[in-house]
Design an enzyme around this catalytic site. Sequence first.
Site, PDB file in Angstrom:
ATOM      1  N   LYS A   1     -76.469  51.613   4.532  1.00 31.15           N
ATOM      2  CA  LYS A   1     -76.806  53.348   4.005  1.00 31.15           C
ATOM      3  C   LYS A   1     -76.027  53.315   2.089  1.00 31.15           C
ATOM      4  O   LYS A   1     -75.641  52.113   1.956  1.00 31.15           O
ATOM      5  CB  LYS A   1     -76.232  53.732   4.569  1.00 31.15           C
ATOM      6  CG  LYS A   1     -76.080  54.139   5.808  1.00 31.15           C
ATOM      7  CD  LYS A   1     -76.163  55.196   6.782  1.00 31.15           C
ATOM      8  CE  LYS A   1     -76.191  55.383   8.291  1.00 31.15           C
ATOM      9  NZ  LYS A   1     -76.031  56.715   8.819  1.00 31.15           N
TER      10      LYS A   1
ATOM     11  N   TYR B   1     -84.470  60.530  10.821  1.00 31.57           N
ATOM     12  CA  TYR B   1     -83.793  61.291  11.320  1.00 31.57           C
ATOM     13  C   TYR B   1     -84.254  63.071  11.990  1.00 31.57           C
ATOM     14  O   TYR B   1     -83.176  63.724  12.619  1.00 31.57           O
ATOM     15  CB  TYR B   1     -82.381  61.956  10.569  1.00 31.57           C
ATOM     16  CG  TYR B   1     -81.544  60.711  10.396  1.00 31.57           C
ATOM     17  CD1 TYR B   1     -81.162  60.408  10.936  1.00 31.57           C
ATOM     18  CD2 TYR B   1     -80.752  60.121   9.005  1.00 31.57           C
ATOM     19  CE1 TYR B   1     -79.456  58.844  10.954  1.00 31.57           C
ATOM     20  CE2 TYR B   1     -79.634  59.016   8.621  1.00 31.57           C
ATOM     21  CZ  TYR B   1     -79.396  58.494   9.783  1.00 31.57           C
ATOM     22  OH  TYR B   1     -78.603  57.704   9.730  1.00 31.57           O
TER      23      TYR B   1
ATOM     24  N   ASN C   1     -71.431  56.639   5.770  1.00 29.56           N
ATOM     25  CA  ASN C   1     -70.878  55.891   7.052  1.00 29.56           C
ATOM     26  C   ASN C   1     -71.418  54.267   7.530  1.00 29.56           C
ATOM     27  O   ASN C   1     -70.895  53.487   8.157  1.00 29.56           O
ATOM     28  CB  ASN C   1     -70.558  55.856   8.707  1.00 29.56           C
ATOM     29  CG  ASN C   1     -71.864  56.738   9.014  1.00 29.56           C
ATOM     30  OD1 ASN C   1     -73.246  56.450   8.774  1.00 29.56           O
ATOM     31  ND2 ASN C   1     -71.867  57.452  10.220  1.00 29.56           N
TER      32      ASN C   1
ATOM     33  N   HIS D   1     -76.462  52.172  10.405  1.00 31.01           N
ATOM     34  CA  HIS D   1     -77.385  52.859  11.140  1.00 31.01           C
ATOM     35  C   HIS D   1     -77.281  52.078  11.497  1.00 31.01           C
ATOM     36  O   HIS D   1     -77.996  51.000  11.551  1.00 31.01           O
ATOM     37  CB  HIS D   1     -78.562  53.512  11.077  1.00 31.01           C
ATOM     38  CG  HIS D   1     -79.449  54.062  11.845  1.00 31.01           C
ATOM     39  ND1 HIS D   1     -79.075  54.773  12.483  1.00 31.01           N
ATOM     40  CD2 HIS D   1     -80.849  52.881  12.087  1.00 31.01           C
ATOM     41  CE1 HIS D   1     -80.178  55.065  13.711  1.00 31.01           C
ATOM     42  NE2 HIS D   1     -81.134  53.772  13.188  1.00 31.01           N
TER      43      HIS D   1
ATOM     44  N   GLU E   1     -88.148  52.872  15.638  1.00 33.76           N
ATOM     45  CA  GLU E   1     -87.980  52.786  14.107  1.00 33.76           C
ATOM     46  C   GLU E   1     -88.305  51.575  13.219  1.00 33.76           C
ATOM     47  O   GLU E   1     -88.280  51.527  11.961  1.00 33.76           O
ATOM     48  CB  GLU E   1     -85.882  52.842  14.286  1.00 33.76           C
ATOM     49  CG  GLU E   1     -85.640  54.571  14.940  1.00 33.76           C
ATOM     50  CD  GLU E   1     -84.210  54.090  15.517  1.00 33.76           C
ATOM     51  OE1 GLU E   1     -83.659  55.681  15.205  1.00 33.76           O
ATOM     52  OE2 GLU E   1     -83.403  53.302  14.964  1.00 33.76           O
TER      53      GLU E   1
END
Length: 140
Positions: A11, A51, A114, A117, A128
Site C-alpha cells: 500500500k 474495496y 497498514n 492487503h 481481485e
Amino acid sequence: MALERTFSIIKPDATARNLTGAVNAVIEKAGLRIVAQKRIQMTRAQAEEFYGVHRERPFFGELVDFMISAPVVVQVLEGDNAIARYREVMGATNPENAAEGTIRKLYAKSVGENSVHGSDAPETAKVEIAQFFAGNEIVG
Ligand code: DAT
Ligand code: MG
C-alpha cells in the site's frame, strides 16, 4: 496442501517509505513466491471497486483517498495455502494487535495505513487477481 494463489497490495504508506523490498523479503522468507508484480497508480474508480465491500463503512472515503495517495505494488503470490499463509504473514488489520515479525507489526503506521492487503478467501483472490492482472502476466 494445495498450491494456491493470493492477491497482494503493497500500500501507499509502504511504497512512500521505500519499503517494497523489505515487504517482499518477508513474503519470500515465508515461502511465498511472487509470480506477478507491478507498480501502478490506482484510480479512484479502481480503488472504489476494489474495496466495494466496505462502501457503507464510515472509513470508506478515507480508505479510498489513502489507496490513491501514492503508487501501490500489486502482486500475485503463490504457495501452499497461500491465502491463509499470507494473512498470517501480514498480521492483524490493526498493527497494535499484530504478532511480532508480521509485516504489519514491522511496518504499518495505523489501522488505516497498514502497509499491505491480502485476499481473505479463494473467491475473493480470484476476483481481485482478475481486476489487476491478465492471465499472461502471471508466470508461476
Ligand atoms: P484487512 O485489510 O485486514 O483484510 P478489512 O478487510 O477489514 O481488513 O479492511 C480493509 C481495509 O480497510 C483495512 O486494511 C484498512 C481499512 N480499515 C479497516 N478497518 C478500519 C478502521 N476501523 N478504521 C480505518 N480503516 C480501517
Ligand atoms: Mg479484507
